[in-house]
Design an enzyme around this catalytic site. Structure first.
Site, short mmCIF file in Angstrom:
data_model
loop_
_atom_site.label_atom_id
_atom_site.label_comp_id
_atom_site.label_asym_id
_atom_site.label_seq_id
_atom_site.Cartn_x
_atom_site.Cartn_y
_atom_site.Cartn_z
N ARG A 1 1.05 -1.28 0.42
CA ARG A 1 0.39 0.14 -0.35
C ARG A 1 0.67 1.38 0.12
O ARG A 1 0.81 2.55 -0.52
CB ARG A 1 -1.31 0.00 1.42
CG ARG A 1 -1.92 -1.09 1.04
CD ARG A 1 -2.16 -1.33 2.30
NE ARG A 1 -3.44 -0.03 2.94
CZ ARG A 1 -3.72 -0.13 4.41
NH1 ARG A 1 -3.00 -1.67 4.99
NH2 ARG A 1 -4.14 0.71 5.30
N VAL B 1 -22.40 1.10 -3.68
CA VAL B 1 -21.26 1.72 -4.32
C VAL B 1 -20.45 0.02 -3.41
O VAL B 1 -19.87 -0.38 -4.91
CB VAL B 1 -20.84 2.90 -4.06
CG1 VAL B 1 -19.50 2.59 -4.73
CG2 VAL B 1 -21.63 3.18 -4.49
N ARG C 1 -33.71 22.56 -25.23
CA ARG C 1 -33.93 23.87 -26.57
C ARG C 1 -35.21 24.39 -26.84
O ARG C 1 -36.31 23.62 -25.87
CB ARG C 1 -33.81 24.01 -27.59
CG ARG C 1 -31.73 23.26 -27.94
CD ARG C 1 -31.22 23.41 -28.67
NE ARG C 1 -31.05 24.17 -30.18
CZ ARG C 1 -31.14 24.18 -30.88
NH1 ARG C 1 -30.48 22.47 -31.64
NH2 ARG C 1 -30.97 24.55 -32.37
N GLN D 1 -38.73 25.39 -31.95
CA GLN D 1 -38.06 25.74 -33.23
C GLN D 1 -38.96 27.07 -33.33
O GLN D 1 -40.25 27.61 -33.39
CB GLN D 1 -39.14 25.45 -34.99
CG GLN D 1 -38.25 25.56 -35.83
CD GLN D 1 -38.94 25.73 -36.81
OE1 GLN D 1 -40.61 24.89 -37.23
NE2 GLN D 1 -38.16 25.04 -38.42
N ASN E 1 -34.81 30.30 -36.26
CA ASN E 1 -34.46 28.61 -36.94
C ASN E 1 -35.17 28.42 -37.96
O ASN E 1 -34.28 27.67 -38.89
CB ASN E 1 -35.38 28.19 -35.91
CG ASN E 1 -34.63 27.43 -34.03
OD1 ASN E 1 -35.48 27.78 -33.41
ND2 ASN E 1 -33.20 28.13 -34.59
N ARG F 1 -38.47 32.83 -27.43
CA ARG F 1 -38.26 31.45 -27.32
C ARG F 1 -38.55 30.98 -26.38
O ARG F 1 -39.28 29.61 -26.60
CB ARG F 1 -38.22 31.29 -29.17
CG ARG F 1 -36.79 31.93 -28.62
CD ARG F 1 -35.52 31.15 -30.13
NE ARG F 1 -33.95 31.46 -29.91
CZ ARG F 1 -34.00 32.63 -29.47
NH1 ARG F 1 -33.87 33.64 -29.85
NH2 ARG F 1 -32.15 32.58 -29.46
N GLU G 1 -28.43 32.34 -25.20
CA GLU G 1 -27.82 32.11 -26.14
C GLU G 1 -26.65 32.91 -26.17
O GLU G 1 -26.53 33.96 -26.58
CB GLU G 1 -29.11 32.33 -27.23
CG GLU G 1 -27.73 30.96 -29.16
CD GLU G 1 -27.32 29.65 -27.94
OE1 GLU G 1 -26.35 29.88 -27.02
OE2 GLU G 1 -27.80 29.21 -29.11
N HIS H 1 -30.47 26.95 -24.81
CA HIS H 1 -30.38 27.31 -25.98
C HIS H 1 -29.36 25.93 -26.60
O HIS H 1 -28.49 26.17 -25.49
CB HIS H 1 -29.95 28.60 -26.60
CG HIS H 1 -31.02 29.60 -25.89
ND1 HIS H 1 -31.92 30.48 -27.16
CD2 HIS H 1 -31.33 30.58 -25.15
CE1 HIS H 1 -32.89 31.18 -26.10
NE2 HIS H 1 -32.47 31.46 -25.49
P1 ATP Z 1 -12.72 3.95 -0.44
O1 ATP Z 1 -12.35 4.28 0.53
O2 ATP Z 1 -13.23 2.58 -0.38
O3 ATP Z 1 -11.84 4.35 -1.93
P2 ATP Z 1 -13.98 6.23 -0.90
O4 ATP Z 1 -14.25 6.74 0.66
O5 ATP Z 1 -13.68 6.76 -1.80
O6 ATP Z 1 -14.01 4.61 -0.11
P3 ATP Z 1 -16.65 7.01 -2.32
O7 ATP Z 1 -16.35 5.61 -3.34
O8 ATP Z 1 -16.36 7.32 -2.48
O9 ATP Z 1 -16.18 6.32 -1.05
O10 ATP Z 1 -18.44 6.42 -1.94
C1 ATP Z 1 -19.63 6.41 -2.66
C2 ATP Z 1 -20.64 7.15 -1.57
O11 ATP Z 1 -20.49 8.30 -1.18
C3 ATP Z 1 -21.33 7.37 -2.69
O12 ATP Z 1 -22.43 6.90 -2.83
C4 ATP Z 1 -22.11 8.54 -2.62
O13 ATP Z 1 -23.36 9.39 -2.29
C5 ATP Z 1 -21.07 8.93 -0.60
N1 ATP Z 1 -20.51 9.93 -0.24
C6 ATP Z 1 -20.44 11.58 -1.24
N2 ATP Z 1 -19.93 12.60 0.21
C7 ATP Z 1 -20.40 12.04 0.92
C8 ATP Z 1 -19.84 12.00 2.66
N3 ATP Z 1 -19.29 13.71 2.17
N4 ATP Z 1 -20.15 11.46 3.25
C9 ATP Z 1 -20.61 10.19 3.09
N5 ATP Z 1 -21.03 9.66 1.58
C10 ATP Z 1 -20.55 9.88 0.71
#
Ligand code: ATP
Length: 457
Positions: free
Chosen positions: A98, A167, A252, A255, A259, A302, A324, A389
């Site tokens: 890491r 996610v 938009r 028409q 246009n 428009r 526009e 527009h």
């Molecule tokens: P990891 O460390 O695993 O990469 P991460 O912190 O990058 O995790 P994300 O992958 O960005 O987490 O998580 C995405 C989710 O976080 C989305 O569902 C989004 O709605 C939510 N999210 C966005 N902003 C925030 C926030 N400020 N606090 C908590 N959740 C948030």
């Protein structure tokens, strides 16, 4: 004061400088460093911020340490996914992998900024210990980069649970390797492993620390020692975004008479076809039943006529910023007229459509800058319909589609079609509804609008 080689300077005299010797008026590349436990939205914020900064003209790139780890050929775990034990502070072997991934990302970031390729780099990693942050601060100091931390702090179990379920279980660390339930359990253990060593940001940990803490997805903030234009823009942006589900509709006007004649700009009323579109648009929103819809309309006739049949209880506002692109001396002309009367202008525009400015008029770049308050307000709001527009909506769409500025002037937005944008974790879903004027039927496609074949209009 010595200015770092390759950095642009303003013409004004240096007034104040910070502890690195950087003046407020010197354009120093910025590193934005994410901090926070897993599933706190760091990647979400990184991607969203990157899109915003690129749209406003800053060359910006995200460096995600997790992606570096997954491409580390020396770490079998890293390639094929990593379970929670990989993130334990007691796993010395994994820690080496890491740390090495973070080092590679930092070196690439410095190359990106110091070669002049980019002006902002976003370092997306957990960075949960003071030691790790101190390494980053020293690295930035050595490379003459300005450093700003964004910490996402979240102790709301509902938000964390939905982040993991929506996610994280789809992360490349798990995909195809275990079930969603197993992935969720493993990810929760990963969070616990990080908690064992987590040290939240503190003002006192370094004299030069600049940061914003985003607490519980923006319920509150703590901002400390903001330096320079980019950092203040970042703070302003983060204080305006939200996570509530909503949709943004863009269309938009129907028409117009101009246009139909192939003329640019002007302020002509709708044709018969345009009026049919206005009626169909009102029917669409009658059926769609979007709660609390706000309608934002340009100040052109428009556009106002296109919005006129929408239910009066939708709150309608008329924005000058949505008018526009001003074609200056070419207003009211056809493209053929321009080619004949101003061939040099036509050539210049074809060469660099984004930066080309009509004499006495505007460029796409000008339109982007006048639209910034509109984008910020769109970020703050819930459901909105924008009636505007072609050139203006190209700028708005390029933001939500995350398209490069060079492609922006070519996004093809046909008349009599409506785009629905629904923000998701890392992107925006796009649905296009195209109206058949004769049958008054809408055809629905889930896609982004393509680029035009013809680069002219
Ligand atoms: P990891 O460390 O695993 O990469 P991460 O912190 O990058 O995790 P994300 O992958 O960005 O987490 O998580 C995405 C989710 O976080 C989305 O569902 C989004 O709605 C939510 N999210 C966005 N902003 C925030 C926030 N400020 N606090 C908590 N959740 C948030």
């Amino acid at each position: 004061m010595e200015i770092p080689p390759g950095l642009e300077t303003t013409k004004r005299k240096v007034a104040h400088s910070d502890e690195h010797g950087f003046s407020d008026q010197v354009r120093v590349p910025n590193v934005i460093v994410m901090v926070g436990l897993p599933a706190r939205g760091k990647t979400y914020i990184s991607k969203k911020l990157c899109r915003y900064l690129k749209w406003t003209g800053f060359k910006t790139k995200v460096f995600n340490v997790g992606e570096y780890r997954r491409t580390d050929a020396n770490a079998a775990d890293a390639i094929h996914g990593a379970n929670a034990s990989f993130f334990s502070p007691d796993n010395a072997e994994a820690l080496k992998v890491r740390t090495e991934s973070a080092r590679r990302a930092m070196e690439d970031m410095a190359d990106y900024l110091n070669s002049g390729t980019g002006s902002v780099a976003i370092f997306d990693a957990t960075n949960t210990t003071k030691d790790r942050r101190s390494i980053i601060i020293d690295f930035c100091k050595k490379k003459r980069l300005r450093c700003f931390f964004i910490e996402s702090v979240c102790d709301d179990p509902a938000i964390i649970d939905s982040n993991v379920t929506d996610v994280k279980v789809n992360s490349p660390d798990y995909k195809g390797l275990m079930t969603a339930e197993q992935a969720k359990e493993d990810f929760m253990n990963r969070i616990e492993n990080y908690k064992r060593q987590y040290e939240p940001l503190e003002e006192s940990e370094h004299e030069s620390l600049s940061f914003i803490k985003v607490i519980n997805a923006g319920r509150s903030f703590k901002v400390h020692q903001v330096r320079g234009h980019v950092q203040s823009r970042v703070v302003y942006f983060l204080m305006n975004i939200h996570l509530l589900p909503r949709s943004i509709y863009l269309t938009r006007h129907g028409q117009s008479e101009y246009n139909a004649m192939g003329r640019l700009g002007g302020d002509s009323p709708l044709t018969e076809d345009g009026r049919k579109y206005a009626a169909a648009l009102a029917d669409f929103f009658e059926e769609e039943e979007v709660p609390g819809l706000r309608v934002w309309c340009s100040q052109k006739v428009r556009a106002a006529q296109t919005a006129q049949h929408l239910k009066p209880d939708f709150h309608t506002e008329y924005w000058k910023a949505l008018d526009e692109l001003d074609a200056g001396i070419c207003e009211g002309l056809t493209y053929e007229d321009i080619q004949q009367r101003y061939p040099k202008q036509a050539d210049d525009r074809a060469t660099d459509k984004y930066h080309y400015r009509y004499p006495s008029g505007e460029s796409y770049e000008d339109v982007v800058s006048r639209l910034e308050p509109v984008i910020m307000e769109l970020e703050r709001q819930a459901n909105v319909l924008v009636v505007s527009h072609q050139a203006v909506l190209r700028c708005v769409l390029a933001y939500f589609y995350d398209r490069p500025l060079s492609e922006l002037p070519y996004i093809d937005i046909p008349l009599h079609s409506l785009v629905k944008l629904t923000p998701r974790a890392y992107h925006c879903d796009s649905t296009i509804y195209a109206l058949d004027l004769d049958t008054q039927e809408w055809t629905e496609t889930s896609a982004q609008l393509p680029l035009c074949d013809s680069p002219r209009d």
